[in-house]
Design a protein around this motif. Sequence first.
Motif, PDB file in Angstrom:
ATOM      1  N   VAL A  38      -2.290 -17.224  35.816  1.00 54.71           N
ATOM      2  CA  VAL A  38      -1.600 -18.513  35.728  1.00 54.71           C
ATOM      3  C   VAL A  38      -2.579 -19.656  36.004  1.00 54.71           C
ATOM      4  O   VAL A  38      -2.558 -20.686  35.340  1.00 54.71           O
ATOM      5  CB  VAL A  38      -0.385 -18.572  36.679  1.00 54.71           C
ATOM      6  N   PHE A  39      -3.456 -19.469  36.985  1.00 54.14           N
ATOM      7  CA  PHE A  39      -4.463 -20.475  37.300  1.00 54.14           C
ATOM      8  C   PHE A  39      -5.322 -20.763  36.064  1.00 54.14           C
ATOM      9  O   PHE A  39      -5.567 -21.921  35.722  1.00 54.14           O
ATOM     10  CB  PHE A  39      -5.327 -20.000  38.474  1.00 54.14           C
ATOM     11  N   ILE A  40      -5.787 -19.706  35.400  1.00 51.57           N
ATOM     12  CA  ILE A  40      -6.644 -19.861  34.221  1.00 51.57           C
ATOM     13  C   ILE A  40      -5.878 -20.523  33.078  1.00 51.57           C
ATOM     14  O   ILE A  40      -6.389 -21.451  32.432  1.00 51.57           O
ATOM     15  CB  ILE A  40      -7.227 -18.500  33.776  1.00 51.57           C
ATOM     16  N   ARG A  41      -4.668 -20.089  32.839  1.00 49.55           N
ATOM     17  CA  ARG A  41      -3.882 -20.697  31.760  1.00 49.55           C
ATOM     18  C   ARG A  41      -3.654 -22.182  32.024  1.00 49.55           C
ATOM     19  O   ARG A  41      -3.798 -23.010  31.122  1.00 49.55           O
ATOM     20  CB  ARG A  41      -2.546 -19.976  31.593  1.00 49.55           C
ATOM     21  N   ASN A  42      -3.299 -22.517  33.255  1.00 52.80           N
ATOM     22  CA  ASN A  42      -3.088 -23.917  33.615  1.00 52.80           C
ATOM     23  C   ASN A  42      -4.383 -24.715  33.454  1.00 52.80           C
ATOM     24  O   ASN A  42      -4.373 -25.832  32.925  1.00 52.80           O
ATOM     25  CB  ASN A  42      -2.557 -24.012  35.047  1.00 52.80           C
ATOM     26  N   TYR A  43      -5.485 -24.147  33.894  1.00 56.16           N
ATOM     27  CA  TYR A  43      -6.789 -24.797  33.754  1.00 56.16           C
ATOM     28  C   TYR A  43      -7.078 -25.096  32.286  1.00 56.16           C
ATOM     29  O   TYR A  43      -7.455 -26.223  31.929  1.00 56.16           O
ATOM     30  CB  TYR A  43      -7.883 -23.897  34.348  1.00 56.16           C
ATOM     31  N   LEU A  44      -6.906 -24.113  31.423  1.00 58.39           N
ATOM     32  CA  LEU A  44      -7.214 -24.291  30.011  1.00 58.39           C
ATOM     33  C   LEU A  44      -6.307 -25.324  29.353  1.00 58.39           C
ATOM     34  O   LEU A  44      -6.771 -26.159  28.573  1.00 58.39           O
ATOM     35  CB  LEU A  44      -7.132 -22.956  29.268  1.00 58.39           C
ATOM     36  N   ILE A  45      -5.024 -25.281  29.680  1.00 63.03           N
ATOM     37  CA  ILE A  45      -4.082 -26.240  29.099  1.00 63.03           C
ATOM     38  C   ILE A  45      -4.432 -27.663  29.523  1.00 63.03           C
ATOM     39  O   ILE A  45      -4.317 -28.598  28.735  1.00 63.03           O
ATOM     40  CB  ILE A  45      -2.631 -25.858  29.466  1.00 63.03           C
ATOM     41  N   ASN A  46      -4.904 -27.814  30.755  1.00 67.51           N
ATOM     42  CA  ASN A  46      -5.295 -29.143  31.230  1.00 67.51           C
ATOM     43  C   ASN A  46      -6.644 -29.592  30.685  1.00 67.51           C
ATOM     44  O   ASN A  46      -6.940 -30.788  30.685  1.00 67.51           O
ATOM     45  CB  ASN A  46      -5.305 -29.185  32.754  1.00 67.51           C
ATOM     46  N   GLU A  47      -7.456 -28.659  30.217  1.00 71.07           N
ATOM     47  CA  GLU A  47      -8.795 -28.990  29.720  1.00 71.07           C
ATOM     48  C   GLU A  47      -8.858 -29.250  28.222  1.00 71.07           C
ATOM     49  O   GLU A  47      -9.755 -29.933  27.759  1.00 71.07           O
ATOM     50  CB  GLU A  47      -9.778 -27.859  30.061  1.00 71.07           C
ATOM     51  N   MET A  48      -7.948 -28.659  27.470  1.00 68.28           N
ATOM     52  CA  MET A  48      -8.056 -28.747  26.014  1.00 68.28           C
ATOM     53  C   MET A  48      -6.689 -28.632  25.364  1.00 68.28           C
ATOM     54  O   MET A  48      -5.753 -28.133  25.974  1.00 68.28           O
ATOM     55  CB  MET A  48      -8.992 -27.659  25.489  1.00 68.28           C
TER      56      MET A  48
END
Length: 149
Positions: A38-48
């Motif tokens: 979830v951390f990674i998915r949230n990170y990616l959605i916020n980055e791109m």
Amino acid sequence: MDEFIKKMQDHTKVKSEAEARMMAPLVLAYIGDALYEVFIRNYLINEMTVSVNQYHKRATHYVRAKAQSHVVHALESELSEPEWTIVKRGRNQKSATVPKNADLTEYKYATGFEALLGYLFYIGQYDRLHYLMSKAVALINHDLGDQNG
């Protein structure tokens, strides 16, 4: 700190360190894997802004066993003795399966990393949990930059 983790604080029964150490390492890894995903998915959605397929492809760079194994080794000097003990307990667990694209040793260390994340979550060390996951992202981003450069 990640908003998801902040919200989880209100809904998690924090355990003592002794209680968390008594939990099965694979149970700790089970929740640690979910938190990290979830951390990674949230990170990616916020980055791109890309398609879900592209998010998935990018996420695999962060969550695969090889990357997590690299992260846990890179962080070893920053881990306390109790934290490294949790990593080793997770690493030493017998697993019924190994993903087809993972080396057994890498997979075991990835399980240790996930167990550590689960342990930190259950003892309420949310800032430390966030720090280690953020550090993992930075390490993997650095490696991805090296591969692309």
